[in-house]
Every structure is written in structure tokens, then in C-alpha cells.
Design a protein around this motif. Structure first.
Motif, mmCIF file in Angstrom:
data_model
loop_
_atom_site.group_PDB
_atom_site.id
_atom_site.type_symbol
_atom_site.label_atom_id
_atom_site.label_comp_id
_atom_site.label_asym_id
_atom_site.label_seq_id
_atom_site.Cartn_x
_atom_site.Cartn_y
_atom_site.Cartn_z
ATOM 1 N N TRP A 68 0.827 -1.203 0.000
ATOM 2 C CA TRP A 68 0.000 0.000 0.000
ATOM 3 C C TRP A 68 0.860 1.251 0.000
ATOM 4 O O TRP A 68 0.526 2.245 -0.653
ATOM 5 C CB TRP A 68 -0.963 0.005 1.183
ATOM 6 C CG TRP A 68 -2.186 -0.815 0.914
ATOM 7 C CD1 TRP A 68 -2.488 -2.008 1.451
ATOM 8 C CD2 TRP A 68 -3.245 -0.508 0.003
ATOM 9 N NE1 TRP A 68 -3.680 -2.473 0.939
ATOM 10 C CE2 TRP A 68 -4.162 -1.564 0.054
ATOM 11 C CE3 TRP A 68 -3.501 0.566 -0.858
ATOM 12 C CZ2 TRP A 68 -5.317 -1.577 -0.725
ATOM 13 C CZ3 TRP A 68 -4.656 0.544 -1.618
ATOM 14 C CH2 TRP A 68 -5.550 -0.512 -1.553
ATOM 15 N N ILE A 69 1.957 1.234 0.722
ATOM 16 C CA ILE A 69 2.861 2.392 0.737
ATOM 17 C C ILE A 69 3.458 2.610 -0.646
ATOM 18 O O ILE A 69 3.543 3.748 -1.128
ATOM 19 C CB ILE A 69 3.958 2.201 1.807
ATOM 20 C CG1 ILE A 69 3.344 2.298 3.200
ATOM 21 C CG2 ILE A 69 5.085 3.217 1.629
ATOM 22 C CD1 ILE A 69 4.285 1.902 4.320
ATOM 23 N N MET A 70 3.852 1.517 -1.310
ATOM 24 C CA MET A 70 4.410 1.629 -2.656
ATOM 25 C C MET A 70 3.374 2.185 -3.632
ATOM 26 O O MET A 70 3.684 3.052 -4.464
ATOM 27 C CB MET A 70 4.914 0.270 -3.130
ATOM 28 C CG MET A 70 6.143 -0.224 -2.381
ATOM 29 S SD MET A 70 6.521 -1.956 -2.689
ATOM 30 C CE MET A 70 6.992 -1.938 -4.400
ATOM 31 N N LEU A 71 2.148 1.702 -3.554
ATOM 32 C CA LEU A 71 1.086 2.183 -4.437
ATOM 33 C C LEU A 71 0.760 3.656 -4.177
ATOM 34 O O LEU A 71 0.582 4.443 -5.112
ATOM 35 C CB LEU A 71 -0.174 1.325 -4.271
ATOM 36 C CG LEU A 71 -0.098 -0.087 -4.835
ATOM 37 C CD1 LEU A 71 -1.333 -0.881 -4.440
ATOM 38 C CD2 LEU A 71 0.048 -0.045 -6.341
ATOM 39 N N ALA A 72 0.669 4.037 -2.908
ATOM 40 C CA ALA A 72 0.358 5.427 -2.575
ATOM 41 C C ALA A 72 1.468 6.363 -3.034
ATOM 42 O O ALA A 72 1.203 7.454 -3.560
ATOM 43 C CB ALA A 72 0.134 5.559 -1.075
ATOM 44 N N THR A 73 2.704 5.942 -2.863
ATOM 45 C CA THR A 73 3.833 6.760 -3.295
ATOM 46 C C THR A 73 3.808 6.943 -4.803
ATOM 47 O O THR A 73 4.009 8.046 -5.320
ATOM 48 C CB THR A 73 5.163 6.115 -2.862
ATOM 49 O OG1 THR A 73 5.142 5.918 -1.451
ATOM 50 C CG2 THR A 73 6.343 6.970 -3.253
ATOM 51 N N GLY A 74 3.549 5.865 -5.522
ATOM 52 C CA GLY A 74 3.488 5.949 -6.978
ATOM 53 C C GLY A 74 2.336 6.803 -7.461
ATOM 54 O O GLY A 74 2.452 7.514 -8.463
ATOM 55 N N ALA A 75 1.213 6.764 -6.757
ATOM 56 C CA ALA A 75 0.048 7.548 -7.166
ATOM 57 C C ALA A 75 0.229 9.024 -6.842
ATOM 58 O O ALA A 75 -0.256 9.889 -7.579
ATOM 59 C CB ALA A 75 -1.206 7.009 -6.480
ATOM 60 N N LEU A 76 0.898 9.342 -5.753
ATOM 61 C CA LEU A 76 1.061 10.733 -5.353
ATOM 62 C C LEU A 76 2.254 11.424 -6.000
ATOM 63 O O LEU A 76 2.344 12.650 -5.986
ATOM 64 C CB LEU A 76 1.186 10.824 -3.833
ATOM 65 C CG LEU A 76 -0.082 10.485 -3.056
ATOM 66 C CD1 LEU A 76 0.205 10.521 -1.566
ATOM 67 C CD2 LEU A 76 -1.194 11.462 -3.400
#
Length: 93
Positions: A68-76
Motif C-alpha cells: 500500500w505504501i508503494m502504491l500510494a507513493t506511486g500515485a502521489l
């Protein structure tokens, strides 16, 4: 993610293709070119298999929170970069 069975099938298919291609081509320069081309394909398949194996090993140990941290970082990241771009362009004016 790739499975070992699919990787082995791909490698077996390349070996069969190499064997049939060498049987069709006569001795000489063209056979040598065909052999070099197929050898490059086999080396690439082996490299890809090793690369995906490391990739699979890494993601087998990833916890959901990390994902989830990886996905959020990529999205933001695009939002952050665009904000920096706007800030710099306003600062330069």
C-alpha cells in the motif's frame, strides 16, 4: 509473475525451434547466422528467467502495508512533481 513450468516450456520451445531451424538450413554462413540468433534468444530467455525469479522472490515477502505504501507513493508522485513545477514557475516569474 511467471511460473517455473511456463519458463521451462518457453525454453523447451526455443530449443525445439533451434533444432528444426538448423535441420532446414544447410551448412555455411546462413546456418552460422541462424545459430547466433537462436543463441541470443536462449541467452535472453535465461536472463529473463533469472530476473523474474528474483522479482518473484522479492514480492513473495512483501507485506500488504508495504504494498500500500508503494502504491500510494506511486500515485502521489505526479501530484508532487506537478506542484513543484507550478511552485518553481511562479517563483521564476
Amino acid at each position: 509473475m511467471t511460473t517455473p513450468v511456463l519458463q521451462e516450456k518457453e525454453e523447451a520451445r526455443l530449443y525445439n525451434e533451434l533444432r528444426s531451424a538448423l535441420e532446414e538450413v544447410e551448412e555455411g554462413n546462413q546456418r552460422h547466422k541462424m545459430l547466433k540468433h537462436m543463441n541470443r534468444q536462449l541467452k535472453f530467455a535465461k536472463w529473463r528467467k533469472e530476473r523474474f525469479h528474483r522479482f518473484d522472490q522479492y514480492f513473495q515477502g512483501v507485506r500488504p502495508a508495504t504494498l500500500w505504501i508503494m502504491l500510494a507513493t506511486g500515485a502521489l508522485m505526479p501530484v508532487v512533481l506537478f506542484s513543484i513545477f507550478i511552485w518553481v514557475s511562479l517563483w521564476v516569474e
